[in-house]
Scaffold this motif. Structure first.
Motif, short mmCIF file in Angstrom:
data_model
loop_
_atom_site.label_atom_id
_atom_site.label_comp_id
_atom_site.label_asym_id
_atom_site.label_seq_id
_atom_site.Cartn_x
_atom_site.Cartn_y
_atom_site.Cartn_z
N PRO A 2 0.81 -1.22 0.00
CA PRO A 2 0.00 0.00 0.00
C PRO A 2 0.85 1.28 0.00
O PRO A 2 0.55 2.24 -0.71
N ALA A 3 1.92 1.30 0.80
CA ALA A 3 2.80 2.47 0.83
C ALA A 3 3.51 2.65 -0.51
O ALA A 3 3.66 3.78 -0.99
N ALA A 4 3.94 1.54 -1.12
CA ALA A 4 4.63 1.63 -2.41
C ALA A 4 3.71 2.18 -3.49
O ALA A 4 4.12 3.01 -4.30
N VAL A 5 2.45 1.73 -3.51
CA VAL A 5 1.49 2.21 -4.52
C VAL A 5 1.23 3.71 -4.32
O VAL A 5 1.23 4.49 -5.28
N LEU A 6 1.01 4.13 -3.07
CA LEU A 6 0.73 5.53 -2.81
C LEU A 6 1.93 6.41 -3.18
O LEU A 6 1.75 7.49 -3.77
N SER A 7 3.14 5.98 -2.86
CA SER A 7 4.33 6.74 -3.22
C SER A 7 4.48 6.83 -4.73
O SER A 7 4.84 7.89 -5.27
N ILE A 61 -5.95 7.67 -3.15
CA ILE A 61 -6.25 7.77 -1.71
C ILE A 61 -6.15 6.39 -1.09
O ILE A 61 -6.53 5.38 -1.70
N LEU A 62 -5.58 6.35 0.10
CA LEU A 62 -5.45 5.09 0.84
C LEU A 62 -6.33 5.18 2.07
O LEU A 62 -6.27 6.16 2.82
N TYR A 63 -7.17 4.16 2.26
CA TYR A 63 -7.99 4.05 3.47
C TYR A 63 -7.42 2.93 4.33
O TYR A 63 -7.31 1.78 3.88
N LEU A 64 -7.06 3.29 5.53
CA LEU A 64 -6.45 2.35 6.47
C LEU A 64 -7.41 2.11 7.63
O LEU A 64 -7.80 3.05 8.33
N CYS A 65 -7.81 0.86 7.80
CA CYS A 65 -8.71 0.50 8.89
C CYS A 65 -7.90 -0.10 10.04
O CYS A 65 -7.20 -1.10 9.85
#
Length: 278
Positions: A206-211, A221-225
């Motif tokens: 997830p961090a790699a995709v957002l970066s 946008i990343l949603y973290l539950c």
């Protein structure tokens, strides 16, 4: 030194010269047999995109081959009824071991890509495996390509255990589960929950995709539950419901009573990552 906003470049002490010298020294010590083992392992860890139906590899990146307006990246093993499979990723690492053959069985297809039957420009990635750090850039290039389109919107769904949430309060007093969001500079829509506070961070794929989206100026946008149950359960599913009312995903949900089932398909909790993170 911590960044004050997503994408900020933070200067850190440089060890490039030392690392280069260490690599050269290791190269001098490496025997031909060691080199062959290393190359075989590198080939084995290569990320490949396949068509399970025809047992062939995709020669170009997924989103270069197919037009895409919305891309949802989620992790889970749930059945997908309204989606049609367009490919899957084959990878091998310490936590995810597939065979060397091109054909992957349903139990080995840990990372599968679908598009929506009613709107083929809407893509979903369900990934139930761990993508190692040295494989993340390969995964991104195989999916997005070397020069990705900017006229699409990325939504990333992921989960962490509530004990990973950094706060001055006791985590036992937090109303688990709860959502936090992190978005790229080019994502202009509002998030359906508060933004992730410092010093909390996101991890792994997830961090790699957002970066990657931040660098290429792709709206994402990343949603973290944050949850205290790292298995699929209705309470955690309900926590994701507000996402379905956002502008980017609103059109996907026409029948509100079915929203829980749809969320199960997009859920990002899975037992493999639960074992890794605990």
């Amino acid at each position: 030194m911590a960044a004050t906003f997503f994408g900020e470049v933070v200067k850190a002490p440089c060890r490039a010269g030392t690392e280069d010298e260490e690599e050269e020294e290791e190269g001098r010590r490496e025997t031909p047999e060691d080199r062959e083992v290393r190359l075989q392992l590198a080939r084995k860890r290569e990320v490949r995109l396949l068509r399970r139906q025809t047992k062939t590899s995709l020669e170009v990146s997924l989103l270069e081959k197919y037009p895409c307006s919305k891309f949802i990246i989620a992790i889970g093993n749930n059945a997908v009824g309204v989606w049609e499979e367009v490919g899957c990723a084959k990878l091998w690492n310490e936590w995810c071991r597939t065979t060397d053959t091109t054909h992957l069985s349903s139990t080995e297809a840990f990372c599968v890509f679908y598009h929506l039957k009613s709107n083929p420009s809407v893509f979903l990635c369900q990934c139930s495996c761990y993508v190692a750090e040295d494989q993340q850039y390969q995964w991104l290039e195989k999916v997005f390509g070397s020069c990705p389109r900017k006229n699409m919107q990325i939504t990333i769904l992921t989960c962490r255990h509530v004990t990973d949430y950094k706060t001055s309060e006791s985590t036992g007093s937090l109303p688990s589960p709860f959502l936090r969001a992190l978005k790229t500079q080019n994502f202009k829509d509002s998030a359906c929950c508060p933004l992730l506070e410092q010093p909390n961070i996101v991890h792994d794929l997830p961090a790699a995709v957002l970066s990657y989206c931040q660098v290429w100026k792709i709206p994402a946008i990343l949603y973290l539950c944050y949850t205290d149950v790292m298995k699929l359960d209705l309470i955690t599913v309900e926590a994701f419901k507000p996402i379905l009312s956002t502008r980017s995903l609103k059109g996907l949900v026409k029948n509100i009573p079915q929203s829980t089932e749809i969320l199960k398909k997009l859920m990002t909790t899975n037992e493999i990552q639960s074992n890794i993170y605990t």
